[in-house]
Design an enzyme around this catalytic site. Sequence first.
Site, PDB file in Angstrom:
ATOM      1  N   CYS A  41      16.609  64.722  39.607  1.00 48.92           N
ATOM      2  CA  CYS A  41      16.545  64.120  40.818  1.00 48.92           C
ATOM      3  C   CYS A  41      15.226  63.431  41.055  1.00 48.92           C
ATOM      4  O   CYS A  41      14.318  63.825  40.213  1.00 48.92           O
ATOM      5  CB  CYS A  41      16.864  65.255  42.091  1.00 48.92           C
ATOM      6  SG  CYS A  41      18.235  65.965  42.122  1.00 48.92           S
ATOM      7  N   GLY A  67      18.341  59.489  40.022  1.00 51.49           N
ATOM      8  CA  GLY A  67      19.577  59.998  40.531  1.00 51.49           C
ATOM      9  C   GLY A  67      20.304  58.732  41.405  1.00 51.49           C
ATOM     10  O   GLY A  67      19.745  58.134  42.278  1.00 51.49           O
ATOM     11  N   ASN A 141      13.284  68.726  43.504  1.00 50.51           N
ATOM     12  CA  ASN A 141      14.078  68.021  41.964  1.00 50.51           C
ATOM     13  C   ASN A 141      13.817  69.351  41.157  1.00 50.51           C
ATOM     14  O   ASN A 141      12.707  70.016  41.068  1.00 50.51           O
ATOM     15  CB  ASN A 141      12.854  66.931  41.641  1.00 50.51           C
ATOM     16  CG  ASN A 141      12.861  66.719  40.096  1.00 50.51           C
ATOM     17  OD1 ASN A 141      14.034  66.841  39.574  1.00 50.51           O
ATOM     18  ND2 ASN A 141      11.864  66.195  39.513  1.00 50.51           N
ATOM     19  N   GLY A 142      14.840  69.676  40.396  1.00 52.15           N
ATOM     20  CA  GLY A 142      15.062  70.905  39.586  1.00 52.15           C
ATOM     21  C   GLY A 142      16.039  71.791  40.088  1.00 52.15           C
ATOM     22  O   GLY A 142      16.952  71.310  40.590  1.00 52.15           O
ATOM     23  N   TYR A 280      12.898  60.678  27.284  1.00 49.42           N
ATOM     24  CA  TYR A 280      14.133  60.164  27.863  1.00 49.42           C
ATOM     25  C   TYR A 280      14.066  59.713  29.379  1.00 49.42           C
ATOM     26  O   TYR A 280      14.333  58.819  29.704  1.00 49.42           O
ATOM     27  CB  TYR A 280      15.295  60.909  27.485  1.00 49.42           C
ATOM     28  CG  TYR A 280      16.629  60.352  28.203  1.00 49.42           C
ATOM     29  CD1 TYR A 280      17.118  59.038  27.975  1.00 49.42           C
ATOM     30  CD2 TYR A 280      17.550  61.291  28.743  1.00 49.42           C
ATOM     31  CE1 TYR A 280      18.293  58.615  28.374  1.00 49.42           C
ATOM     32  CE2 TYR A 280      18.564  60.783  29.310  1.00 49.42           C
ATOM     33  CZ  TYR A 280      19.145  59.499  29.342  1.00 49.42           C
ATOM     34  OH  TYR A 280      20.238  58.898  29.716  1.00 49.42           O
ATOM     35  N   SER A 321      15.681  53.592  26.815  1.00 49.55           N
ATOM     36  CA  SER A 321      14.782  54.567  26.627  1.00 49.55           C
ATOM     37  C   SER A 321      14.201  54.617  25.167  1.00 49.55           C
ATOM     38  O   SER A 321      13.073  55.088  25.030  1.00 49.55           O
ATOM     39  CB  SER A 321      15.419  55.987  27.153  1.00 49.55           C
ATOM     40  OG  SER A 321      16.587  56.083  26.513  1.00 49.55           O
ATOM     41  N   ASP A 383      17.219  56.338  18.428  1.00 50.44           N
ATOM     42  CA  ASP A 383      17.679  56.844  19.770  1.00 50.44           C
ATOM     43  C   ASP A 383      16.956  57.980  20.054  1.00 50.44           C
ATOM     44  O   ASP A 383      16.313  58.751  19.189  1.00 50.44           O
ATOM     45  CB  ASP A 383      19.279  56.871  19.574  1.00 50.44           C
ATOM     46  CG  ASP A 383      20.000  56.972  20.994  1.00 50.44           C
ATOM     47  OD1 ASP A 383      18.978  56.894  22.157  1.00 50.44           O
ATOM     48  OD2 ASP A 383      20.802  57.409  21.168  1.00 50.44           O
ATOM     49  N   CYS A 420      20.114  73.484  29.389  1.00 49.52           N
ATOM     50  CA  CYS A 420      18.765  73.351  30.409  1.00 49.52           C
ATOM     51  C   CYS A 420      19.125  74.180  31.570  1.00 49.52           C
ATOM     52  O   CYS A 420      20.239  74.049  32.219  1.00 49.52           O
ATOM     53  CB  CYS A 420      18.467  72.032  30.798  1.00 49.52           C
ATOM     54  SG  CYS A 420      17.083  71.981  31.524  1.00 49.52           S
ATOM     55  N   CYS A 476       7.744  72.338  27.915  1.00 58.68           N
ATOM     56  CA  CYS A 476       9.085  73.063  27.734  1.00 58.68           C
ATOM     57  C   CYS A 476      10.025  72.449  26.631  1.00 58.68           C
ATOM     58  O   CYS A 476      10.069  71.266  26.596  1.00 58.68           O
ATOM     59  CB  CYS A 476       9.923  73.199  29.009  1.00 58.68           C
ATOM     60  SG  CYS A 476      11.364  73.881  28.649  1.00 58.68           S
ATOM     61  N   CYS A 479      15.213  73.246  25.071  1.00 58.57           N
ATOM     62  CA  CYS A 479      16.743  72.851  24.476  1.00 58.57           C
ATOM     63  C   CYS A 479      16.695  72.452  23.311  1.00 58.57           C
ATOM     64  O   CYS A 479      17.763  72.263  22.604  1.00 58.57           O
ATOM     65  CB  CYS A 479      17.023  71.706  25.276  1.00 58.57           C
ATOM     66  SG  CYS A 479      15.721  70.438  25.616  1.00 58.57           S
TER      67      CYS A 479
HETATM   68  S1  SF4 Z   1      12.725  70.521  27.679  1.00 56.88           S
HETATM   69 FE1  SF4 Z   1      15.017  70.903  27.813  1.00 56.88          FE
HETATM   70  S2  SF4 Z   1      15.040  73.041  28.519  1.00 56.88           S
HETATM   71 FE2  SF4 Z   1      13.111  72.196  29.089  1.00 56.88          FE
HETATM   72  S3  SF4 Z   1      13.044  71.629  31.104  1.00 56.88           S
HETATM   73 FE3  SF4 Z   1      13.537  69.814  29.755  1.00 56.88          FE
HETATM   74  S4  SF4 Z   1      15.674  69.527  29.404  1.00 56.88           S
HETATM   75 FE4  SF4 Z   1      15.497  71.639  30.343  1.00 56.88          FE
END
Ligand code: SF4
Length: 501
Positions: A41, A67, A141-142, A280, A321, A383, A420, A476, A479
């Site tokens: 978002c 969004g 957002n989140g 992305y 992207s 990509d 995620c 982070c 993923c």
């Molecule tokens: S890096 Fe991956 S797991 Fe971490 S917030 Fe972004 S999409 Fe989610």
Amino acid sequence: MSHEITPSRVAEERTPKLWTGDYYNEGISHEGVFDKLKEECGVFGVFGHPDAASLSYYGLHALQHRGEESAGICTTDGGDFNYHRGMGLVKEVFDKDRLGSLIGSNSIGHVRYSTSGESKLANAQPLVFKYRDGDLAIATNGNIVNANQIRKELEAKGSIFQTSSDTEVLAHLIARSSKDFVAATKEALQQLVGGFAFLIMTNNKLIAASDPNGLRPLTMGRLGDAYLFASETCAFEVVGAELVRDIQPGEMLIFDENGVVEDRYSEMQRRSLCAMEYIYFSRPDTDLNGANLHAARKRMGKKMAQESFVDADIVTGVPDSSISAAIGYAEETGIPYELGLIKNKYTGRTFIQPSQELREQGVKMKLSAVRKVVEGKRVVMIDDSIVRGTTSRRIVNLLREAGATQVHVRITSPPFKNPCFYGIDTPNRQELIASCKTIEEIRQEINADSLAFLTKDGLIEAIDSYSTQELNGGLCLACFDNDYPTEVQFHGTEKFGCGCE
Ligand code: SF4
């Protein structure tokens, strides 16, 4: 008394039910046509500008890519709230008259995909409530990881929820507190686990807050004497505002007629800004944590070339992207960058029910391979990620059908293996192709001549934000590496890997 400018019943009835097959959104993932991740978002806020609604409109328009399902703006001039929310794009939801009736110098606004809660008007944000001390509006957002647990506890104590949005738990926590608004908000935020950026507004205050890990971006800008807040800095550019700084993890900034108080509701935990924002989600003209996105993506392409060079005749990026990364790959290798793929710029909705055949052909509505460019050529296709693998296979096949003699796929992120929990709508683990298959198996699945992913270290080095000295470069990467920076709540097979293991 607050009053909502509600859309007419007729307009509401005409509003398509999203994701039910009533229409076909060619822009984003749906029914396996495009298996790209859905962005989360976007929020935009203004404190102290007489044209708060107009600024929000332009700001939200710049954040539209975050969004497309719904948009909303809530304003106040210190008294009643004026607000309007609707399903659709910003330009569809607001017209001149609606904007003109959103009077006030303070505002919060929102564009939404449904990452938690159903896709319906009731969940469109900002969410607006009446409570003991007046009016309360929240845009987020989140995702709040422990929202269901808190919700159950609150319902057991008598709370009645109006929406299925996880954001509503924050409103209930604030409303139930006997403390003043700021203290109640602080206490409420301390109970939340997850990745979130909040804009919270009352009749005379506006609070901007970021989760303790800084998972979701939130920045502050200045326009004259006014303060602005946005998920991405590109929204400041469009209204002529200047970036002041990022809201820090665990921070809450409180604005009222006396000025700003810079406070915290939590110590900063391990800084973990979402790496997918760099890879992305965010626009290339956005700066995050000191790094410009276009420049960072170019570095990803260069790093990719250093790690996994393959000789070819041309380099092309999957628009939009991956164009920056493709330029970086081309610069590093000396292989010419070409526009081998063209995106259909119309990313709106068509009110047709696609047949299965059309779904299969769906990628062609979004992308075209340029025959004269790729015919007879060995192509490196850059990509940003592979989710289920279906989109990659279709794009590789587009290039082959247009005459490419070889298609080498280079992905500017590590294999996406884990779901995620922080506001990005990802499939279950068992649907993520990289959680189930080796790189060679994925290569065969997507029909590529070769396939390589950027390494985790290469990604961190390429992003090169001012958090480079922190663990994972302040990112982070859960993923990719399954190392979630907070507690998360797994369900079923997600915890133990994919169903095909
Ligand atoms: S890096 Fe991956 S797991 Fe971490 S917030 Fe972004 S999409 Fe989610």
